[in-house]
Design an enzyme around this catalytic site. Sequence first.
Site, mmCIF file in Angstrom:
data_model
loop_
_atom_site.group_PDB
_atom_site.id
_atom_site.type_symbol
_atom_site.label_atom_id
_atom_site.label_comp_id
_atom_site.label_asym_id
_atom_site.label_seq_id
_atom_site.Cartn_x
_atom_site.Cartn_y
_atom_site.Cartn_z
ATOM 1 N N LYS A 21 3.793 43.501 -14.765
ATOM 2 C CA LYS A 21 3.372 43.392 -16.178
ATOM 3 C C LYS A 21 2.823 44.720 -16.645
ATOM 4 O O LYS A 21 2.426 45.570 -15.830
ATOM 5 C CB LYS A 21 2.304 42.310 -16.342
ATOM 6 N N LEU A 108 -0.330 47.085 -12.624
ATOM 7 C CA LEU A 108 0.952 46.435 -12.952
ATOM 8 C C LEU A 108 1.002 44.974 -12.493
ATOM 9 O O LEU A 108 2.029 44.314 -12.641
ATOM 10 C CB LEU A 108 2.117 47.220 -12.322
ATOM 11 N N GLY A 111 0.357 42.190 -7.137
ATOM 12 C CA GLY A 111 -0.228 41.175 -6.248
ATOM 13 C C GLY A 111 -0.400 39.843 -6.968
ATOM 14 O O GLY A 111 -0.138 38.779 -6.398
ATOM 15 N N ASP A 145 -5.517 37.591 -13.621
ATOM 16 C CA ASP A 145 -4.167 37.870 -14.133
ATOM 17 C C ASP A 145 -3.121 36.889 -13.614
ATOM 18 O O ASP A 145 -1.985 36.899 -14.088
ATOM 19 C CB ASP A 145 -3.706 39.270 -13.670
HETATM 20 O O1 C5P Z 1 -10.030 38.314 -11.349
HETATM 21 P P1 C5P Z 1 -9.777 39.471 -10.460
HETATM 22 O O2 C5P Z 1 -9.879 39.124 -9.004
HETATM 23 O O3 C5P Z 1 -8.532 40.203 -10.775
HETATM 24 O O4 C5P Z 1 -10.944 40.478 -10.770
HETATM 25 C C1 C5P Z 1 -11.316 41.517 -9.911
HETATM 26 C C2 C5P Z 1 -12.598 42.147 -10.403
HETATM 27 O O5 C5P Z 1 -12.371 42.858 -11.621
HETATM 28 C C3 C5P Z 1 -13.710 41.189 -10.739
HETATM 29 O O6 C5P Z 1 -14.472 40.862 -9.599
HETATM 30 C C4 C5P Z 1 -14.532 41.966 -11.759
HETATM 31 O O7 C5P Z 1 -15.333 42.929 -11.107
HETATM 32 C C5 C5P Z 1 -13.462 42.718 -12.515
HETATM 33 N N1 C5P Z 1 -13.023 41.993 -13.734
HETATM 34 C C6 C5P Z 1 -13.879 41.913 -14.821
HETATM 35 N N2 C5P Z 1 -13.480 41.239 -15.943
HETATM 36 C C7 C5P Z 1 -12.257 40.678 -16.005
HETATM 37 C C8 C5P Z 1 -11.359 40.760 -14.911
HETATM 38 C C9 C5P Z 1 -11.788 41.432 -13.781
HETATM 39 O O8 C5P Z 1 -15.014 42.430 -14.778
HETATM 40 N N3 C5P Z 1 -11.870 40.058 -17.125
#
Ligand code: C5P
Length: 291
Positions: A21, A108, A111, A145
């Site tokens: 993406k 992108l 994962g 995501d």
């Molecule tokens: O949800 P995901 O595992 O992709 O998020 C990884 C990290 O990215 C989260 O622990 C957070 O620190 C940050 N994040 C965030 N706000 C979001 C998505 C991710 O702060 N909307």
Amino acid sequence: MGTKATRKAKKGETIYTAPAKINLSLKVLGKREDGYHNVDILMARLDLEDELIFRNSRTTAMACDTPGVPTDESNLVMKAAREFEKAYGRLTKQHMTLVKNVPHGAGLGGGSADAAVTLKACNELLGTNYTEEELHTMAAALGSDVPFFLNPVISRCTGRGEIVTPVPELAEWSSPIVLLKPQFGVSTPSAYKLLHGAHRIKGVTYNPQVVDGIKLVNELERAVFTKFPVLGFTKMWMLGRPGVRAALMSGSGSTLFALTETIEQARELAEAAKAELDPTLWTYCGYVNPQ
Ligand code: C5P
């Protein structure tokens, strides 16, 4: 799914594809109590894809064609299989071979796409018939995501990114695109952390760019460019190339993309970037929201 796989499935195998993406737009609305940030994202898939080959096995396991990619429980493919197993109450007993084309730490969603496709594939292959809502709950537990990739039509993603609303007005919109990624990657948590204390680099534009009525902006650029100024300069270099309609960082980087008028201009930009900026750049030319 599975229709565009480049290799032919052997007996007992089923091949699924997992698209990358880009964020056409990423706005950070504020920090939440749970540590995440509320966001407003316009997400679109690319014709760049990983492949996942499934076959029945005695246990749940995975392999990967790319050396250095972990194939233990830390890989999002294994995490997705385990999340599925929590609902299923049994082992999936699937062996999954990941053919990795989407770079890691790139913004992108490689994962995340692999994880979403693992959930969908297990649901199909094991005949569990979990509803879209049940799959969404599993996907959201795996990452912000991941839900987008359950049905990767051009969508607005809100909340922490997990609330996905398709944008039918843009369903048929598409554009040639070129991606440039330096050797280094950026981790998503570090990009959000960098937001505090980030500044604007002189000579780099962060303002929204409008293409076909779509406002392209990425509010993580300020944070990531402060730590990696080369990305800001590369974005400005892209904006000066022939046929470039907009150039932006995708997600939390380190990939930069440019929308071009023609696919030839995308290819020329990739060649010029390697010749003029950095011969070790990873590049990709194709289409965003392929029809
Ligand atoms: O949800 P995901 O595992 O992709 O998020 C990884 C990290 O990215 C989260 O622990 C957070 O620190 C940050 N994040 C965030 N706000 C979001 C998505 C991710 O702060 N909307």
